[in-house]
Design an enzyme around this catalytic site. Structure first.
Site, PDB file in Angstrom:
ATOM      1  N   CYS A 207      24.022  34.306 -60.957  1.00  0.00           N
ATOM      2  CA  CYS A 207      23.468  33.103 -60.328  1.00  0.00           C
ATOM      3  C   CYS A 207      22.014  33.274 -59.893  1.00  0.00           C
ATOM      4  O   CYS A 207      21.311  32.287 -59.691  1.00  0.00           O
ATOM      5  CB  CYS A 207      24.315  32.711 -59.122  1.00  0.00           C
ATOM      6  SG  CYS A 207      26.074  32.616 -59.470  1.00  0.00           S
ATOM      7  N   HIS A 342      21.862  28.875 -51.362  1.00  0.00           N
ATOM      8  CA  HIS A 342      22.799  29.046 -52.466  1.00  0.00           C
ATOM      9  C   HIS A 342      23.899  27.996 -52.316  1.00  0.00           C
ATOM     10  O   HIS A 342      24.126  27.195 -53.209  1.00  0.00           O
ATOM     11  CB  HIS A 342      23.370  30.463 -52.404  1.00  0.00           C
ATOM     12  CG  HIS A 342      24.309  30.804 -53.509  1.00  0.00           C
ATOM     13  ND1 HIS A 342      23.997  30.629 -54.835  1.00  0.00           N
ATOM     14  CD2 HIS A 342      25.569  31.313 -53.482  1.00  0.00           C
ATOM     15  CE1 HIS A 342      25.013  31.026 -55.584  1.00  0.00           C
ATOM     16  NE2 HIS A 342      25.983  31.435 -54.795  1.00  0.00           N
ATOM     17  N   HIS A 382      26.946  23.579 -59.565  1.00  0.00           N
ATOM     18  CA  HIS A 382      26.343  24.918 -59.621  1.00  0.00           C
ATOM     19  C   HIS A 382      25.929  25.199 -61.059  1.00  0.00           C
ATOM     20  O   HIS A 382      26.774  25.429 -61.928  1.00  0.00           O
ATOM     21  CB  HIS A 382      27.368  25.944 -59.145  1.00  0.00           C
ATOM     22  CG  HIS A 382      26.831  27.347 -59.041  1.00  0.00           C
ATOM     23  ND1 HIS A 382      25.532  27.669 -59.334  1.00  0.00           N
ATOM     24  CD2 HIS A 382      27.456  28.514 -58.700  1.00  0.00           C
ATOM     25  CE1 HIS A 382      25.356  28.973 -59.161  1.00  0.00           C
ATOM     26  NE2 HIS A 382      26.511  29.494 -58.783  1.00  0.00           N
TER      27      HIS A 382
END
Length: 390
Positions: A207, A342, A382
């Site tokens: 990520c 995040h 995401h």
């Protein structure tokens, strides 16, 4: 910008750029600031920067729902047949018209274009648009030391295309398949198409891939190895297999929503897209009269180390990397007004991240000036390796 280089961690701390007349008491940045002179994107519900702003301003939700295995829409095509699957497999945040590509514009033959991963297509288009946004003629960069740093993690198109195309024996098709679905050529193709002779790298740190790419690109600029760098990340979803595995592992939200820092958070939803920024040294951008979207004063990366689990973030590591980035930037914690987090909406990760942010950014802060925290994942899901530029 602080980046925790881990299996499931990307973290960007964005502070206000202070002019030389600022009265803050923090030291000057330890290295030359880096200017963002151009930007472009293609995300769910947002084919460009302006559309993305409108989506966020209106509180839009770009997550879509489908019936796995039905053959209807992309979610319906992710699975070979309509078997019972967890409800989390019904949701994704997808880019519209991902099948469209102006191959002729990039001097790519129709045969090669068919075998070209849409991740490479999106990167080519978005890099060109980012340069246009910067007022830079892409053709003028040919033969220069301009670089390309990209975050890429997934390779669905190779798996799907090789599994459905049958035997590939013709030489050109074989070459196009290899080059069109490799990680290294995502950056290499941009360099080839634009004639760039600086570093061209693809990084995979899950990520955090795009943010680590940005950290490395800034080092290259400061060391004088490049004078301009294209940085970003990309993700395209064409298979339901990874989604299904993550759903089975309890990572995905059964109702298809990233509820960042919310009491009802129950996992994330997968998204796709591409975001590219154009970076130059601030002194060069100012002397060249470039438009400046923002300025990156400092960055830092680290790793979780021996945390509670391979995919579990470390609070100490997160606090440490934020403090390192603030130190590099010459910024005191109370200077930072907003944290783009995040914030995936997971029961494990969100509390750790928010508590780490509180510890790192609280010193010296006036309670009347709280740190505002948000996450774009609540709007577009995401996007994994492209989460950084989003």
């Amino acid at each position: 910008m602080a980046v925790e280089n881990g299996v499931d961690a990307d973290h960007a701390a964005l502070g206000e750029y202070h002019s030389p007349r600022s009265t803050r008491t923090a030291a000057a940045p330890l290295a030359e600031p880096i200017a963002i002179v151009g930007m472009a994107c293609k995300f769910p519900g947002a084919p460009d920067i302006d559309a993305l702003w409108r989506l966020l301003e209106g509180g839009g939700n770009a997550v879509t729902k489908g019936v796995p295995g039905s053959g209807v829409g992309r979610i319906g095509q992710f699975y070979p047949k309509s078997a019972n699957r967890l409800s989390a497999c019904r949701y994704a945040a997808l880019v519209n018209d991902i099948d469209l590509f102006d191959a002729e514009f990039f001097r790519i033959s129709p045969v090669e274009a068919q075998l070209l991963d849409p991740q490479q297509r999106m990167v080519l288009e978005t890099c060109w648009q980012a340069l246009e946004d910067a007022g830079i003629d892409p053709v003028a960069l040919r033969g220069t030391r301009a670089g390309v740093f990209l975050g890429v993690s997934n390779n669905d198109y190779r798996t799907v295309s090789l599994g459905s195309s049958g035997p590939i024996t013709e030489a050109a098709a074989s070459l196009y398949t290899v080059a069109g679905t490799s990680f290294n050529t995502v950056a290499g193709r941009v360099a080839y198409s634009l004639g760039l002779e600086g570093p061209a790298l693809v990084l995979d740190t899950a990520c955090s891939s795009s943010l680590v790419a940005m950290h490395q690109a800034m080092s290259v600029l400061r060391q004088g190895e490049s004078d301009l760098v294209l940085v970003g990340g990309v993700q395209a979803i064409f298979s339901g297999r990874l989604t299904e595995l993550r759903a089975n592992a309890g990572m995905l939200s059964p109702d298809g929503q990233c509820k960042a820092f919310d009491a009802s958070a129950n996992g994330f939803v997968r998204g796709e897209g591409c975001g590219i920024v154009v970076l130059k040294r601030l002194s060069d951008a100012e002397s060249d009269g470039d438009p400046i979207w923002g300025v990156v004063l400092g960055s830092a990366i680290n790793q979780d180390g021996a945390s509670a689990g391979l995919t579990v973030p470390s609070a100490d590591a997160q606090v440490g990397v934020i403090r390192d980035a603030l130190h590099q930037a010459g910024v005191v914690p109370s200077d930072v007004d907003y944290l783009e987090a995040h914030g995936t909406g997971t029961l494990v990760g969100d509390p750790i991240e928010l508590n780490s942010a509180a510890e790192a950014y609280s010193p010296g802060r006036n309670p009347a000036n709280p740190l505002l925290v948000g996450s774009i994942k609540t709007n577009i899901g995401h996007t994994e390796p492209s989460a950084g530029p989003a």
